[in-house]
Design a protein around this motif. Structure first.
Motif, PDB file in Angstrom:
ATOM      1  N   LEU A 194      22.175  16.477 -23.859  1.00  0.00           N
ATOM      2  CA  LEU A 194      23.529  16.877 -23.501  1.00  0.00           C
ATOM      3  C   LEU A 194      24.150  15.746 -22.702  1.00  0.00           C
ATOM      4  O   LEU A 194      23.561  15.273 -21.714  1.00  0.00           O
ATOM      5  CB  LEU A 194      23.505  18.164 -22.674  1.00  0.00           C
ATOM      6  CG  LEU A 194      24.867  18.754 -22.299  1.00  0.00           C
ATOM      7  CD1 LEU A 194      25.614  19.221 -23.541  1.00  0.00           C
ATOM      8  CD2 LEU A 194      24.702  19.921 -21.319  1.00  0.00           C
ATOM      9  N   GLU A 195      25.333  15.297 -23.131  1.00  0.00           N
ATOM     10  CA  GLU A 195      25.982  14.179 -22.460  1.00  0.00           C
ATOM     11  C   GLU A 195      27.489  14.346 -22.525  1.00  0.00           C
ATOM     12  O   GLU A 195      28.021  15.114 -23.341  1.00  0.00           O
ATOM     13  CB  GLU A 195      25.569  12.858 -23.122  1.00  0.00           C
ATOM     14  CG  GLU A 195      25.865  12.822 -24.607  1.00  0.00           C
ATOM     15  CD  GLU A 195      25.204  11.636 -25.302  1.00  0.00           C
ATOM     16  OE1 GLU A 195      24.972  10.619 -24.619  1.00  0.00           O
ATOM     17  OE2 GLU A 195      24.930  11.733 -26.501  1.00  0.00           O
ATOM     18  N   ALA A 196      28.171  13.661 -21.621  1.00  0.00           N
ATOM     19  CA  ALA A 196      29.631  13.695 -21.624  1.00  0.00           C
ATOM     20  C   ALA A 196      30.144  12.932 -22.832  1.00  0.00           C
ATOM     21  O   ALA A 196      29.566  11.924 -23.250  1.00  0.00           O
ATOM     22  CB  ALA A 196      30.167  13.088 -20.334  1.00  0.00           C
ATOM     23  N   ALA A 197      31.270  13.437 -23.395  1.00  0.00           N
ATOM     24  CA  ALA A 197      31.860  12.786 -24.552  1.00  0.00           C
ATOM     25  C   ALA A 197      33.356  13.058 -24.547  1.00  0.00           C
ATOM     26  O   ALA A 197      33.787  14.175 -24.825  1.00  0.00           O
ATOM     27  CB  ALA A 197      31.227  13.293 -25.848  1.00  0.00           C
ATOM     28  N   GLY A 198      34.165  12.042 -24.221  1.00  0.00           N
ATOM     29  CA  GLY A 198      35.606  12.217 -24.197  1.00  0.00           C
ATOM     30  C   GLY A 198      36.011  13.260 -23.179  1.00  0.00           C
ATOM     31  O   GLY A 198      35.602  13.218 -22.018  1.00  0.00           O
ATOM     32  N   ASP A 199      36.775  14.253 -23.638  1.00  0.00           N
ATOM     33  CA  ASP A 199      37.216  15.304 -22.721  1.00  0.00           C
ATOM     34  C   ASP A 199      36.333  16.542 -22.826  1.00  0.00           C
ATOM     35  O   ASP A 199      36.731  17.632 -22.424  1.00  0.00           O
ATOM     36  CB  ASP A 199      38.676  15.684 -23.004  1.00  0.00           C
ATOM     37  CG  ASP A 199      38.879  16.181 -24.431  1.00  0.00           C
ATOM     38  OD1 ASP A 199      37.930  16.077 -25.238  1.00  0.00           O
ATOM     39  OD2 ASP A 199      39.990  16.663 -24.733  1.00  0.00           O
TER      40      ASP A 199
ATOM     41  N   THR B  97      14.582  26.626  -9.222  1.00  0.00           N
ATOM     42  CA  THR B  97      15.542  25.870 -10.020  1.00  0.00           C
ATOM     43  C   THR B  97      15.546  24.401  -9.616  1.00  0.00           C
ATOM     44  O   THR B  97      15.645  24.061  -8.442  1.00  0.00           O
ATOM     45  CB  THR B  97      16.958  26.449  -9.850  1.00  0.00           C
ATOM     46  OG1 THR B  97      16.955  27.817 -10.265  1.00  0.00           O
ATOM     47  CG2 THR B  97      17.958  25.674 -10.695  1.00  0.00           C
ATOM     48  N   ASP B  98      15.402  23.536 -10.600  1.00  0.00           N
ATOM     49  CA  ASP B  98      15.413  22.095 -10.385  1.00  0.00           C
ATOM     50  C   ASP B  98      15.992  21.476 -11.653  1.00  0.00           C
ATOM     51  O   ASP B  98      15.314  21.378 -12.678  1.00  0.00           O
ATOM     52  CB  ASP B  98      13.999  21.582 -10.123  1.00  0.00           C
ATOM     53  CG  ASP B  98      13.942  20.076  -9.908  1.00  0.00           C
ATOM     54  OD1 ASP B  98      14.993  19.422 -10.010  1.00  0.00           O
ATOM     55  OD2 ASP B  98      12.840  19.554  -9.657  1.00  0.00           O
ATOM     56  N   LEU B  99      17.258  21.083 -11.596  1.00  0.00           N
ATOM     57  CA  LEU B  99      17.932  20.599 -12.796  1.00  0.00           C
ATOM     58  C   LEU B  99      17.249  19.383 -13.407  1.00  0.00           C
ATOM     59  O   LEU B  99      17.384  19.133 -14.608  1.00  0.00           O
ATOM     60  CB  LEU B  99      19.396  20.266 -12.484  1.00  0.00           C
ATOM     61  CG  LEU B  99      20.295  21.451 -12.104  1.00  0.00           C
ATOM     62  CD1 LEU B  99      21.740  20.987 -11.994  1.00  0.00           C
ATOM     63  CD2 LEU B  99      20.182  22.584 -13.110  1.00  0.00           C
ATOM     64  N   SER B 100      16.512  18.625 -12.606  1.00  0.00           N
ATOM     65  CA  SER B 100      15.818  17.460 -13.161  1.00  0.00           C
ATOM     66  C   SER B 100      14.725  17.873 -14.141  1.00  0.00           C
ATOM     67  O   SER B 100      14.237  17.039 -14.914  1.00  0.00           O
ATOM     68  CB  SER B 100      15.220  16.613 -12.035  1.00  0.00           C
ATOM     69  OG  SER B 100      14.161  17.316 -11.378  1.00  0.00           O
TER      70      SER B 100
ATOM     71  N   THR C 212      22.833  10.261 -16.644  1.00  0.00           N
ATOM     72  CA  THR C 212      24.167   9.991 -16.095  1.00  0.00           C
ATOM     73  C   THR C 212      24.884  11.297 -15.790  1.00  0.00           C
ATOM     74  O   THR C 212      25.517  11.451 -14.737  1.00  0.00           O
ATOM     75  CB  THR C 212      24.995   9.155 -17.084  1.00  0.00           C
ATOM     76  OG1 THR C 212      24.308   7.928 -17.350  1.00  0.00           O
ATOM     77  CG2 THR C 212      26.372   8.868 -16.526  1.00  0.00           C
ATOM     78  N   LEU C 213      24.756  12.255 -16.698  1.00  0.00           N
ATOM     79  CA  LEU C 213      25.369  13.561 -16.492  1.00  0.00           C
ATOM     80  C   LEU C 213      24.722  14.277 -15.315  1.00  0.00           C
ATOM     81  O   LEU C 213      25.407  14.877 -14.476  1.00  0.00           O
ATOM     82  CB  LEU C 213      25.222  14.408 -17.763  1.00  0.00           C
ATOM     83  CG  LEU C 213      25.946  15.754 -17.786  1.00  0.00           C
ATOM     84  CD1 LEU C 213      27.452  15.544 -17.765  1.00  0.00           C
ATOM     85  CD2 LEU C 213      25.533  16.552 -19.028  1.00  0.00           C
ATOM     86  N   LEU C 214      23.400  14.200 -15.217  1.00  0.00           N
ATOM     87  CA  LEU C 214      22.674  14.857 -14.132  1.00  0.00           C
ATOM     88  C   LEU C 214      23.148  14.355 -12.772  1.00  0.00           C
ATOM     89  O   LEU C 214      23.328  15.146 -11.835  1.00  0.00           O
ATOM     90  CB  LEU C 214      21.176  14.638 -14.299  1.00  0.00           C
ATOM     91  CG  LEU C 214      20.256  15.255 -13.240  1.00  0.00           C
ATOM     92  CD1 LEU C 214      20.384  16.771 -13.244  1.00  0.00           C
ATOM     93  CD2 LEU C 214      18.808  14.836 -13.473  1.00  0.00           C
ATOM     94  N   ARG C 215      23.366  13.058 -12.655  1.00  0.00           N
ATOM     95  CA  ARG C 215      23.794  12.485 -11.372  1.00  0.00           C
ATOM     96  C   ARG C 215      25.202  12.949 -10.993  1.00  0.00           C
ATOM     97  O   ARG C 215      25.553  12.961  -9.811  1.00  0.00           O
ATOM     98  CB  ARG C 215      23.734  10.958 -11.431  1.00  0.00           C
ATOM     99  CG  ARG C 215      22.322  10.396 -11.383  1.00  0.00           C
ATOM    100  CD  ARG C 215      22.349   8.895 -11.144  1.00  0.00           C
ATOM    101  NE  ARG C 215      22.907   8.172 -12.282  1.00  0.00           N
ATOM    102  CZ  ARG C 215      22.181   7.714 -13.296  1.00  0.00           C
ATOM    103  NH1 ARG C 215      20.860   7.907 -13.320  1.00  0.00           N
ATOM    104  NH2 ARG C 215      22.751   7.054 -14.278  1.00  0.00           N
TER     105      ARG C 215
ATOM    106  N   GLU D 229      31.350  26.975 -12.922  1.00  0.00           N
ATOM    107  CA  GLU D 229      31.489  25.612 -13.414  1.00  0.00           C
ATOM    108  C   GLU D 229      30.898  24.630 -12.419  1.00  0.00           C
ATOM    109  O   GLU D 229      31.079  24.759 -11.204  1.00  0.00           O
ATOM    110  CB  GLU D 229      32.963  25.290 -13.654  1.00  0.00           C
ATOM    111  CG  GLU D 229      33.204  23.976 -14.374  1.00  0.00           C
ATOM    112  CD  GLU D 229      34.675  23.814 -14.764  1.00  0.00           C
ATOM    113  OE1 GLU D 229      34.979  22.909 -15.566  1.00  0.00           O
ATOM    114  OE2 GLU D 229      35.522  24.593 -14.254  1.00  0.00           O
ATOM    115  N   THR D 230      30.191  23.624 -12.925  1.00  0.00           N
ATOM    116  CA  THR D 230      29.623  22.587 -12.081  1.00  0.00           C
ATOM    117  C   THR D 230      30.712  21.573 -11.718  1.00  0.00           C
ATOM    118  O   THR D 230      31.878  21.698 -12.113  1.00  0.00           O
ATOM    119  CB  THR D 230      28.481  21.857 -12.798  1.00  0.00           C
ATOM    120  OG1 THR D 230      29.024  21.068 -13.878  1.00  0.00           O
ATOM    121  CG2 THR D 230      27.469  22.844 -13.370  1.00  0.00           C
TER     122      THR D 230
END
Length: 409
Positions: free
Chosen positions: A110-115, A319-322, A330-333, A349-350
């Motif tokens: 899962l990664e950021a992509a555009g908007d 819970t540990d998102l890592s 990059t998204l995790l940070r 929402e995060t």
């Protein structure tokens, strides 16, 4: 696509049911009720009351009670415990009725992509979504003592690894812990004919009280809720949106499993006490492997060490998102965290726009109800309403009640 729901357990299915009813374009991914089917032992009794173990549908009409009534199955709101098998049957009926299009595949990235966000799956498909809701449950967050994390699985395991108990047949087993997972497993192993004992730091085991008719005064002093008795728990169960407004320190205190304390199920006590050997008030100082067996170096057990073929650690979850391997680093940070859990807005929402978490991972923000099936109600309704208000709706489809057989013009 507007919304991708990751996870098809109680929270994911409930949200998808509400999104579908509102005409929100979405897809839901994951094996329906996967961890419940594969990582909980058959014969287990759910600790929550049957009335508090319902998934959330838009009309609040398909409850465990209505499911059992339709099929002429025995049911009582409190006096008859709900078996794991019956709950899975109910959840499957819920899925078929409200969420027929679950896609049974796993998210790998899962990664950021555009908007929005880009989700990649194990079958090679890549999906771009404006919103992603992660509802992965507890299983990714199993907690084991650090010094046994590298031990072979045939010698040490976590209570969340079962599932079938067949691999333990013929072995001597020690279960470490004092909560419901520990006592449930101890009872089931003993009844299977497996030599089992229980080790716990607690001086004595605590069990929920057996259900009974309560007086009017008792109901006023300590009202029942979907997660336990008392006014505080009732508030946590009914108003998670208010818990989210509390100071961070107070929210974390409420979400901590220690706040409720380890507690065995009401119907398990007689299956464990007096039947399973116990080493209570016992601390484990070290663990090592000797001659193919596990040795627990202990204090206050009347001997310096306990040896066994296999140790099951019923040591809970954190819970540990890592631990979510699909989260791009990059998204995790970019995700603001509180003790490993995502810090969430009132819309779940995060700090990454468009990325939401529901279920146990939301407990630090919305309180302990998120760790219970009872907690599906609020995020399913509130988040579906929010998403439908901000996203372009899919073309409205003709709404048909699940049990209708024909559509009249």
């Amino acid at each position: 696509m507007d919304v991708a729901v990751i996870g098809a357990g109680p929270y994911g299915l409930s949200l998808a049911a509400h999104l579908r009813a509102r005409g929100v374009e979405h897809r839901i991914f994951g094996e329906p009720m996967g961890p419940w089917k594969h990582n909980m032992p058959r014969g287990m009794l759910l600790k929550s009351y049957p009335w508090a173990t319902c998934l959330s549908d838009p009309a609040s009409e398909f409850t465990v009670k209505s499911f059992c009534t339709e099929r002429a199955l025995p049911y009582h709101d409190a006096l008859t415990p709900l078996t794991l098998e019956r709950f899975i049957e109910y959840a499957e009926a819920f899925r078929m009725r409200y969420v027929p299009a679950v896609e049974s595949k796993a998210l790998t990235a899962l990664e950021a992509a555009g908007d929005g966000l880009r989700a990649s799956f194990d079958d090679g498909e890549t999906v771009n979504a404006r919103r992603v809701v992660v509802a992965v449950g507890l299983h990714p967050f199993k907690r084991l003592p650090q010094d046994v994390a590298h031990f072979p699985a045939e010698l040490c395991s976590h209570s969340g690894d079962y599932g079938p108990l067949d691999p333990l047949d013929g072995k001597d087993v020690i279960v470490v812990g004092s909560g419901s997972s520990a006592t449930d497993l101890a009872a089931l192993l003993h009844e299977r004919g497996i030599s089992v004992s229980l080790v716990a730091r607690a001086q004595q085991l605590r069990f929920a009280n057996r259900p009974r008719n309560r007086s009017s005064i008792e109901r006023v002093v300590a009202p029942l809720s979907g997660i336990g008795p008392g006014w505080a728990l009732s508030a946590c169960a009914k108003y998670p949106q208010l818990i989210q407004l509390l100071p961070e320190e107070r929210r974390i205190q409420l979400a901590n499993p220690k706040a409720l304390g380890p507690l065995g199920g009401a119907f398990v006590k007689d299956r464990v006490v007096g039947k399973v050997p116990m080493w209570l008030g016992t601390s484990i100082q070290g663990i090592e492997i000797r001659n193919g067996k596990v040795q627990l170096n202990v204090v206050n057990a009347g001997r310096p060490a306990l040896q066994t073929d296999h140790v099951i650690f019923a040591t809970g979850y954190k819970t540990d998102l890592s631990r979510l391997s699909f989260l791009n680093q990059t998204l995790l940070r970019r995700i603001r965290q509180v003790e490993g859990a995502p810090q969430l807005s009132s819309h779940y929402e995060t700090s990454v726009p468009g990325l939401h978490f529901i279920g146990p991972a939301a407990a630090n923000s919305f309180g302990p109800v998120c760790r219970f099936v009872y907690g599906t109600y609020h995020p399913a309704r509130a988040l579906a309403q929010y998403l439908s208000s901000i996203l372009v709706r899919a073309r409205p489809a003709l709404q048909v009640r699940p049990f209708d057989r024909t559509v009249l013009p």
